[in-house]
Every structure is written in structure tokens, then in C-alpha cells.
Design a protein around this motif. Structure first.
Motif, PDB file in Angstrom:
ATOM      1  N   SER A  46       7.500  -8.862  -7.507  1.00  0.00           N
ATOM      2  CA  SER A  46       8.569  -8.674  -6.536  1.00  0.00           C
ATOM      3  C   SER A  46       9.885  -9.243  -7.038  1.00  0.00           C
ATOM      4  O   SER A  46      10.751  -9.594  -6.258  1.00  0.00           O
ATOM      5  N   MET A 253      -2.525   1.944  -4.936  1.00  0.00           N
ATOM      6  CA  MET A 253      -1.392   1.051  -5.219  1.00  0.00           C
ATOM      7  C   MET A 253      -0.320   1.772  -6.023  1.00  0.00           C
ATOM      8  O   MET A 253       0.885   1.571  -5.798  1.00  0.00           O
ATOM      9  N   GLU A 258       3.090   0.088  -5.033  1.00  0.00           N
ATOM     10  CA  GLU A 258       2.752  -1.327  -5.158  1.00  0.00           C
ATOM     11  C   GLU A 258       2.438  -1.687  -6.605  1.00  0.00           C
ATOM     12  O   GLU A 258       2.574  -2.836  -7.017  1.00  0.00           O
TER      13      GLU A 258
END
Length: 544
Positions: A46, A253, A258
Motif C-alpha cells: 500500500s 486478488m 489487490e
């Protein structure tokens, strides 16, 4: 006092956990360490737009290369720890921490000229002394590092000067340079070895294009670009490797953003990835050969006619098409086509009539319930396999089981977990008791000696125990393959001879080599994969 970039708080391991880190390949993945052992600042996943996440099927237990038990994990760690040479996307040797090399006239002494100006992530120097320190630790403790047995040919390691290392082998080794590319030879900094000793398994202080920021065993490895890298700098700022055992979750994902890459796409999910508007399938022919070892040491399988019959009885092409969704290459030899020296053989092909004829000739005739028998004894075999460790392993064996049943051969399935399977196969008592053993052998150094070594008859090779094969003619040819240093003509001739002997002797049910399958987001560019199944994100970027 010099500050180390990898100097983070560490939770000290009690003895039992330290012992676990040194437990060898058989222990990896069995012990779940709770909580972050190394904590850094933030998450690579992130940390910004120029960060990539890779989802793996295997647990990341250790950052110590000789303790790594999974190619996908090794490929991730190789972004941090490098070796003398590496293999490019075609499987060819390219210089890495060694720039050049030469071998003596008797072909047993190698001089490695190490790359100068290389620094580790902690700022210390790469030198011949550091290389020797790593090699002495690894090769000198075979009980701690079982992969070291593959380097039994190394007799002595000597430093000549700061950037020259001499390696003496007990006999000529044609695959020496390929072996120096092996992931188990990823080098730690000398300072980290002295300071952390075996806890370097939690540190990973190498020379690679990325350096470790945060490591949570069994969960994730977070890295950032190492701007002091000697080669072409990574384009990504951050790279995270995550353990996600469930294949559907890994692919989901990628589809949701993600993750950017999912490693180990099951063949059954290939259509899903191909139909997606946000993902692409990266399918790369690999050096992983799938076969079912026929234990020729077993009384019922010593007759070559029986072993050939089992090959004629199985439609490998149909299994490749239906179970593997054509993500592989039908076997045409005992080594994959990507291996130098590959020599195509005449495929057995699916021929139930020929299988029946050979079994009849060998005295195994159809008896009660359609099961063949000889001297009142039914031909009952057991296929040992894992389930999910290799793409399509159980489904492949179920298909083989069905084909053998049609030929009058009863083959039961024995499903064993990954570590239990490997441990069971290594027991000497199993040599004469097992009958059929599924195996997916990856010649990860892309060398003919290594690829053929799975069939050598001394069974000292960690992998040759799976084939249970012994043939004096093959062993003689194999020895020439291994010792033909700088004599490519002799090596090619010996390799061709070894392949011919083994193919005709049918020590396996020959199936196929697998493709390495990755699902990647359409936002990532520059991702590569290689025949030895090493994905590489050094040149990758994330498109905004």
C-alpha cells in the motif's frame, strides 16, 4: 558506527524455533511462526502506485536460500540474494556476482573472477572471502542444509585475492557453472553472517535489486528498491510477496487489483484467466518434467515388457489436453525440450492393443473381475501422489488410474501431503515396496547432467530415489555427460545415448513437461518468467 538498512527490532527465537530454521527442506512449511519477526515502516502493498504484489501458493518460511523448499519462494527471495551467475529468460548462463571464469587443463580447478564494486544491502563489500564464508557454511553442514549434497563434487574452496575465488572439484563437472546459478547459493553479506549467524534466515541481506523491509514468516515478504544495486536498477519502488495458499483467492486478488501477479495458476482455472478483461495468462514452457516412476526394483515391475505396457496403456496426450488444458508439452524424452542436449525419441503413444499384448507375453493375463494376474497373484499397484502441490497432480493420477484399469491393472491412489510424501520416499525400506510414484521434476539449473541425474543408479542424488532406476548402460553414459567439460560433442553424444537407453527401458510412465503459469494484472508491464520457473519483476512497472 555504520547504520544497517536492515537493522530492525527482532523477536529472539527460542532454541526450538532456531532448530526449525535449520531443519532442512523437509521441515519447511510445517511450523507456523506467530507474528512479525521483523517489523518495518509501512506495507509495500500500500506504499504507492509504483508498488507490486505477488501472490504465491507456498509459505515463505525462510530467507536463507539453502533452506528454501519451493521454487516460487526461491524466485521471490532471488530478488534480494544473488549467486555467481544467473539464467536468463531462455535458460542461458549470464554473469552475476562473477563476471568471468576459467577452468584448468585437467578440468577440475575453476577460477571465478568476481564482480568488483558490488555492495550488500548493509553497505559491506562483496569479496572472495565473503563468498568462501558462505560456501564453507553451506557445504560444511550437510546435516543442516540437505541441498548441499548436490555439491558433493566440490573438494576445496580457496581465495586467491580479493576478487578471485578458486574452486577445486574432485572430478570434472560439466555442469559446474549451471550449479553456481542454483538458488541455494544465494549469498548473504559477511557482516550479517557474523552478526546474526543462522538468524540470517530472518534477514536476507544480499546484493540484489531489492532489499528487505519487513518479513512475516508464512505470511509476507516486503521489499523496496536497492538504489546501490550494481546492475540495472529496479523500476518498482516496492515489491511484496504474499503467501496465499488458495488458488481461487490468488486469482481473485489479481482480478480485483489487490495483487498484480498470481503464481501457480491451476490448469483448471486457465479458461477463467483467459476470459478475464483485467487479467492475462503468462504461460511459459518450463523444465519441469511430469512422470510416474515405475519402480523397477519391485518384483512385479522388473520385466521391461510390463513397464512398456503401462506406457502404451495411458493416453498422455489426452490427459495433457483435458486435465492440463494443453498447458504443457508431451514428453518425447526423459528430459524436457528446453534442456541442452535434448534428443527426441519415438513416443510410445496410446495403444491399448499393444499394452495387452505385452502384458500377455509377460504372463499377466486377464483374470477375475478383469484384473490381470500371474501365478494366481493379481497385478495390483499403488500410485503415490500429492494433491495440489504440483498443478494437476491428483487429477493426472486419477486419469492414469482409469487408463490402467482399462488395461486390467488395478492401481489404487495413495494421497500424501507434500512433506510426508517426500519423507516417505526417502526411507530405504520403501525402495522395494512402492510401485508407482508421481513426480514433477524441475531441472532448475537447466543442465543435462542435472536433468538426467534423476535416473542415475547410485541413488545418492536427492531426486533419483523417486525413479528407483538402475541401469549400467545408462549410468556409463550419464557419467560421460557429467564429466565432458568443454567437450560439447562428447557431451551431446553421451546425453543422446543416455536418453535412448532410459526411454527404451521405460522406468517411468512418460507424461509431459509443464508450462509455468502466472496470472498477471493488465496494469503491470515488464514481468518475465523463465524455463526454470523464476518470475522476475526487476524490469516491471505499474501502469497508471
Amino acid at each position: 558506527m555504520k547504520q544497517e538498512p536492515n537493522e530492525h527490532p527482532v523477536t529472539r527465537l527460542p532454541l526450538s524455533r532456531r532448530s526449525f530454521l535449520l531443519g532442512g527442506s523437509g521441515a519447511l512449511g510445517l511450523f507456523a511462526l506467530g507474528g512479525p519477526l521483523l517489523s518495518g515502516c509501512g506495507s509495500a502493498a500500500s506504499a504507492g502506485a509504483n508498488a507490486a504484489t505477488v501472490a504465491l501458493q507456498a509459505p515463505i518460511v525462510s530467507l536463507d536460500p539453502p533452506l528454501i523448499n519451493s521454487i516460487p519462494v526461491a524466485a521471490g527471495v532471488r530478488h534480494m540474494l544473488e549467486s555467481f551467475v544467473s539464467l536468463d529468460a531462455s535458460g542461458k548462463i549470464v554473469p552475476a556476482l562473477a563476471e568471468s571464469w576459467e577452468v584448468s587443463a585437467d578440468r577440475t580447478t575453476w577460477l571465478l573472477h568476481l564482480r568488483q564494486g558490488v555492495t550488500f544491502h548493509d553497505g559491506s563489500k562483496w569479496t572472495a572471502e565473503v563468498a568462501k564464508m558462505n560456501l564453507d557454511r553451506y557445504l560444511g553442514r550437510p546435516a543442516d542444509f540437505p541441498r548441499a549434497q548436490s555439491y558433493g563434487f566440490i573438494d576445496k574452496v580457496t581465495t586467491i585475492d580479493e576478487h578471485t575465488l578458486q574452486v577445486h572439484t574432485a572430478s570434472p563437472q560439466a555442469g559446474f557453472l549451471n550449479w553456481t546459478s542454483y538458488f541455494a547459493l544465494g549469498f548473504h553479506s559477511g557482516e550479517s553472517l557474523e552478526k546474526y549467524k543462522d538468524e540470517v534466515a530472518l534477514r536476507g541481506v544480499g546484493t540484489g535489486p531489492f532489499k528487505m523491509v519487513n518479513f512475516v514468516p508464512n505470511e509476507r515478504l516486503e521489499m523496496e528498491r536497492f538504489d546501490g544495486y550494481w546492475g540495472t536498477k529496479a523500476k518498482l519502488d516496492k515489491l511484496t510477496i504474499r503467501t496465499v495458499p488458495d488458488a481461487s483467492s490468488r486469482i481473485a486478488m489479481v482480478e480485483t487489483g489487490e495483487a498484480h501477479v498470481a503464481v501457480g495458476v491451476p490448469p483448471a482455472m486457465v479458461p477463467t484467466v483467459q476470459k478475464s478483461k483485467s487479467m492475462a495468462l503468462l504461460s511459459t514452457p518450463s523444465v519441469r518434467m511430469v512422470f510416474i516412476g515405475i519402480n523397477s526394483q519391485h518384483a512385479d515391475l522388473k520385466d521391461v515388457r510390463v513397464r512398456r505396457a503401462l506406457n502404451y496403456a495411458v493416453d498422455a496426450a489426452k490427459i495433457l489436453e483435458t486435465v492440463l488444458h494443453k498447458q504443457g508439452t508431451l514428453a518425447r524424452s526423459v528430459v524436457p525440450e528446453m534442456i541442452p542436449g535434448f534428443t527426441a525419441q519415438t513416443p510410445y503413444g496410446y495403444d491399448p492393443q499393444r499394452a495387452a499384448q505385452l502384458l500377455d507375453e509377460a504372463g499377466w493375463t486377464v483374470g477375475a473381475g478383469g484384473v490381470r494376474a500371474k501365478d494366481g497373484r493379481p497385478l495390483k499397484l499403488t500410485i503415490q501422489t500429492t494433491d495440489g502441490y504440483t498443478p494437476g497432480d491428483r487429477s493426472t493420477c486419477e486419469a492414469v488410474q482409469s487408463y490402467l484399469a482399462e488395461a486390467g491393472v488395478q492401481a489404487d491412489l495413495s494421497i500424501i501431503d507434500q512433506n510426508g510424501y517426500f519423507a516417505a520416499m526417502q526411507k530405504p525400506a520403501s525402495i522395494t515396496t512402492t510401485t508407482l510414484n508421481y513426480f514433477a521434476y524441475g531441472s532448475s539449473i537447466v543442465d543435462p547432467g542435472h536433468a538426467l541425474g534423476v535416473l542415475e543408479g547410485s541413488w545418492t542424488n536427492i531426486n533419483s530415489i523417486y525413479a528407483r532406476y538402475r541401469n549400467a548402460e545408462f549410468d556409463a553414459a550419464y557419467k560421460k555427460v557429467v564429466t565432458s567439460v568443454d567437450d560439447q560433442a562428447a557431451l551431446a553424444e553421451a546425453a543422446a545415448g543416455a536418453q535412448k537407453v532410459a526411454w527404451d527401458d521405460a522406468p517411468w510412465i512418460f507424461l509431459f513437461s509443464l508450462n509455468s503459469l502466472l496470472a498477471n494484472s493488465d496494469t503491470i508491464e515488464g514481468l518475465t518468467d523463465a524455463p526454470h520457473e523464476f518470475y522476475n519483476l526487476t524490469a516491471a512497472t505499474i501502469r497508471a
